[in-house]
Motif scaffolding. Structure first.
Motif, PDB file in Angstrom:
ATOM      1  N   GLU A   1       0.750  -1.192   0.007  1.00 47.27           N
ATOM      2  CA  GLU A   1      -0.095   0.106   0.157  1.00 47.27           C
ATOM      3  C   GLU A   1       0.753   1.547   0.064  1.00 47.27           C
ATOM      4  O   GLU A   1       0.465   2.154  -0.756  1.00 47.27           O
ATOM      5  CB  GLU A   1      -0.806   0.029   1.023  1.00 47.27           C
ATOM      6  N   GLN A   2       1.928   1.044   0.743  1.00 49.63           N
ATOM      7  CA  GLN A   2       2.913   2.362   0.885  1.00 49.63           C
ATOM      8  C   GLN A   2       3.460   2.722  -0.424  1.00 49.63           C
ATOM      9  O   GLN A   2       3.578   3.777  -1.145  1.00 49.63           O
ATOM     10  CB  GLN A   2       3.769   2.263   1.772  1.00 49.63           C
ATOM     11  N   MET A   3       4.081   1.267  -1.112  1.00 49.82           N
ATOM     12  CA  MET A   3       4.625   1.602  -2.338  1.00 49.82           C
ATOM     13  C   MET A   3       3.662   2.233  -3.359  1.00 49.82           C
ATOM     14  O   MET A   3       4.010   3.163  -4.216  1.00 49.82           O
ATOM     15  CB  MET A   3       4.774   0.071  -2.821  1.00 49.82           C
ATOM     16  N   VAL A   4       2.507   1.689  -3.411  1.00 45.54           N
ATOM     17  CA  VAL A   4       1.483   2.252  -4.535  1.00 45.54           C
ATOM     18  C   VAL A   4       1.141   3.685  -4.338  1.00 45.54           C
ATOM     19  O   VAL A   4       1.266   4.744  -5.167  1.00 45.54           O
ATOM     20  CB  VAL A   4       0.055   1.407  -4.371  1.00 45.54           C
ATOM     21  N   ALA A   5       1.079   4.134  -2.979  1.00 39.25           N
ATOM     22  CA  ALA A   5       0.881   5.693  -2.754  1.00 39.25           C
ATOM     23  C   ALA A   5       2.069   6.469  -2.995  1.00 39.25           C
ATOM     24  O   ALA A   5       1.667   7.461  -3.662  1.00 39.25           O
ATOM     25  CB  ALA A   5       0.638   5.768  -1.229  1.00 39.25           C
ATOM     26  N   PHE A   6       3.309   6.027  -2.782  1.00 38.28           N
ATOM     27  CA  PHE A   6       4.488   6.902  -3.183  1.00 38.28           C
ATOM     28  C   PHE A   6       4.383   6.916  -4.498  1.00 38.28           C
ATOM     29  O   PHE A   6       4.998   7.850  -5.199  1.00 38.28           O
ATOM     30  CB  PHE A   6       5.558   6.232  -2.531  1.00 38.28           C
ATOM     31  N   GLY A   7       3.862   5.846  -5.364  1.00 39.95           N
ATOM     32  CA  GLY A   7       4.166   5.647  -6.867  1.00 39.95           C
ATOM     33  C   GLY A   7       3.207   6.710  -7.474  1.00 39.95           C
ATOM     34  O   GLY A   7       3.736   7.350  -8.459  1.00 39.95           O
ATOM     35  N   TYR A   8       2.296   6.991  -6.752  1.00 39.03           N
ATOM     36  CA  TYR A   8       1.255   7.860  -7.428  1.00 39.03           C
ATOM     37  C   TYR A   8       1.570   9.407  -7.301  1.00 39.03           C
ATOM     38  O   TYR A   8       1.466  10.279  -7.826  1.00 39.03           O
ATOM     39  CB  TYR A   8      -0.162   7.952  -6.760  1.00 39.03           C
ATOM     40  N   VAL A   9       2.565   9.735  -6.163  1.00 43.34           N
ATOM     41  CA  VAL A   9       3.140  11.075  -5.967  1.00 43.34           C
ATOM     42  C   VAL A   9       4.118  11.169  -7.147  1.00 43.34           C
ATOM     43  O   VAL A   9       4.257  12.325  -7.758  1.00 43.34           O
ATOM     44  CB  VAL A   9       3.918  11.046  -4.485  1.00 43.34           C
ATOM     45  N   VAL A  10       4.992  10.198  -7.378  1.00 38.54           N
ATOM     46  CA  VAL A  10       5.766  10.183  -8.805  1.00 38.54           C
ATOM     47  C   VAL A  10       5.108  10.375  -9.975  1.00 38.54           C
ATOM     48  O   VAL A  10       5.473  11.315 -10.679  1.00 38.54           O
ATOM     49  CB  VAL A  10       6.791   8.882  -8.543  1.00 38.54           C
ATOM     50  N   ALA A  11       4.206   9.615 -10.071  1.00 38.88           N
ATOM     51  CA  ALA A  11       3.523   9.511 -11.387  1.00 38.88           C
ATOM     52  C   ALA A  11       2.635  10.887 -11.468  1.00 38.88           C
ATOM     53  O   ALA A  11       2.690  11.474 -12.850  1.00 38.88           O
ATOM     54  CB  ALA A  11       2.464   8.387 -11.432  1.00 38.88           C
ATOM     55  N   LEU A  12       2.037  11.464 -10.777  1.00 36.17           N
ATOM     56  CA  LEU A  12       1.406  12.825 -10.595  1.00 36.17           C
ATOM     57  C   LEU A  12       2.630  13.746 -10.865  1.00 36.17           C
ATOM     58  O   LEU A  12       2.238  14.781 -11.714  1.00 36.17           O
ATOM     59  CB  LEU A  12       0.747  12.940  -9.265  1.00 36.17           C
ATOM     60  N   SER A  13       3.595  13.704 -10.285  1.00 32.30           N
ATOM     61  CA  SER A  13       4.661  14.938 -10.526  1.00 32.30           C
ATOM     62  C   SER A  13       5.113  14.972 -11.835  1.00 32.30           C
ATOM     63  O   SER A  13       5.314  15.903 -12.474  1.00 32.30           O
ATOM     64  CB  SER A  13       5.945  14.522  -9.451  1.00 32.30           C
ATOM     65  N   LEU A  14       5.220  13.431 -12.457  1.00 30.28           N
ATOM     66  CA  LEU A  14       5.770  13.533 -13.811  1.00 30.28           C
ATOM     67  C   LEU A  14       4.733  13.990 -14.930  1.00 30.28           C
ATOM     68  O   LEU A  14       5.147  14.486 -15.690  1.00 30.28           O
ATOM     69  CB  LEU A  14       6.330  12.043 -14.090  1.00 30.28           C
ATOM     70  N   THR A  15       3.437  13.715 -14.402  1.00 26.05           N
ATOM     71  CA  THR A  15       2.347  14.176 -15.224  1.00 26.05           C
ATOM     72  C   THR A  15       2.380  15.639 -15.356  1.00 26.05           C
ATOM     73  O   THR A  15       2.105  16.185 -16.398  1.00 26.05           O
ATOM     74  CB  THR A  15       0.911  13.566 -14.733  1.00 26.05           C
ATOM     75  N   TYR A  16       2.433  16.282 -14.262  1.00 22.98           N
ATOM     76  CA  TYR A  16       2.335  17.758 -14.212  1.00 22.98           C
ATOM     77  C   TYR A  16       3.411  18.381 -14.931  1.00 22.98           C
ATOM     78  O   TYR A  16       3.273  19.550 -15.579  1.00 22.98           O
ATOM     79  CB  TYR A  16       2.300  18.108 -12.887  1.00 22.98           C
ATOM     80  N   PHE A  17       4.650  17.941 -14.983  1.00 19.84           N
ATOM     81  CA  PHE A  17       5.878  18.683 -15.381  1.00 19.84           C
ATOM     82  C   PHE A  17       6.294  18.204 -16.886  1.00 19.84           C
ATOM     83  O   PHE A  17       6.626  19.004 -17.613  1.00 19.84           O
ATOM     84  CB  PHE A  17       7.153  18.205 -14.577  1.00 19.84           C
TER      85      PHE A  17
END
Length: 283
Positions: free
Chosen positions: A29-45
């Motif tokens: 669950e933690q891995m998935v949560a942190f993964g979405y932080v990274v995916a969200l950041s990459l999508t934005y930039f």
């Protein structure tokens, strides 16, 4: 073609990651949560979503598609959690095959929801896909509990990936580009961190590191898949067929040789039928 190769590598690498993290102190669950932080950041930039001058909260409240974003926000992280169980109990080979066979749900939706005319070959493809699923979900009764978990988790992967694919298709038709990915990732991230905070989870460094890798692979898979469609914009069938068959074949090779996964004759027949079904559905 290089975009397709990169998309296939990223997709299969996600399954490999779920297989490897079981050896370390990683909370899925933690891995998935942190993964979405990274995916969200990459999508934005990298994709620079255009919110039409609105803030995030305003866009959610005013968008007619907020039910789609919220549904994806639940299904996307849930899909990864179930996928981790599928890889653990069913193996990489069958998990990747079940994920790609979600295609036939999308074909049915194309006819029922989007009004696409179904061809004779697609009809055959749907029939073959049913038999392929039975072959993939079959596991010899050596450990009844694990067999049940394997079957349920593989069915879950198939159903959730099929549903999310349909929702992304609806969003794509609305033409809001990178906004759909950003909103979906944001909702998934909020839901996962809220759940973990309520659960009072004990955060671990390995989960953070694994999450970073997962986020990059998840975003890379989507980005290269989109790029491949842009490159082969006149021949989308090339992308669909190559991606689906490529993932199943590479997943089979890695699962069998790198992780020594046991595959029964019924499973092998299911994989073969799955490849045949995908080719028929794309004709």
């Amino acid at each position: 073609m290089h975009f397709l190769i990169l998309a296939i590598l990223c997709s299969v690498s996600v399954s490999v990651l779920f297989k490897l993290v079981k050896r370390y102190n990683v909370t899925t669950e933690q891995m998935v949560a942190f993964g979405y932080v990274v995916a969200l950041s990459l999508t934005y930039f990298l994709l620079t979503p255009d919110f039409k001058g609105l803030g995030f909260t305003e866009y959610v409240l005013q968008s007619e598609s907020n039910w789609i974003f919220l549904t994806l926000g639940v299904l996307l992280p849930l899909g990864f959690i179930i996928m981790s169980k599928a890889v653990e109990h069913g193996g990489i080979v069958r998990t990747d095959a079940a994920q790609r066979l979600a295609l036939f749900l999308q074909i049915i939706a194309a006819v029922v929801i989007f009004g696409e005319a179904i061809t004779e070959m697609k009809t055959y493809g749907v029939i073959v896909a049913f038999f392929a699923l039975f072959g993939l979900l079959y596991k010899p009764a050596g450990s009844l509990g694990n067999a049940k978990i394997a079957a349920l988790s593989l069915a879950g992967v198939w159903l959730i990936w099929g549903t999310t694919g349909i929702l992304f298709k609806i969003i794509a038709l609305q033409g809001d580009g990178g906004v759909s990915l950003f909103m979906s990732f944001a909702c998934a991230m909020v839901i996962m961190f809220t759940y973990l905070l309520i659960k009072r989870t004990q955060w671990t460094a390995p989960s953070l590191l694994a999450g970073i890798v997962l986020g990059v692979l998840n975003f890379g898979n989507i980005l290269f898949y989109i790029k491949a469609h842009q490159f082969y914009k006149e021949s989308p069938t090339i992308v669909y067929a190559t991606m689906d068959v490529g993932v199943i074949c590479l997943g089979t090779i890695i699962g069998a040789f790198a992780f020594k996964e046991r595959i029964s004759k019924v499973n092998i027949a299911g994989i073969a039928l799955g490849i045949l079904a995908i080719l028929l559905l794309r004709l």
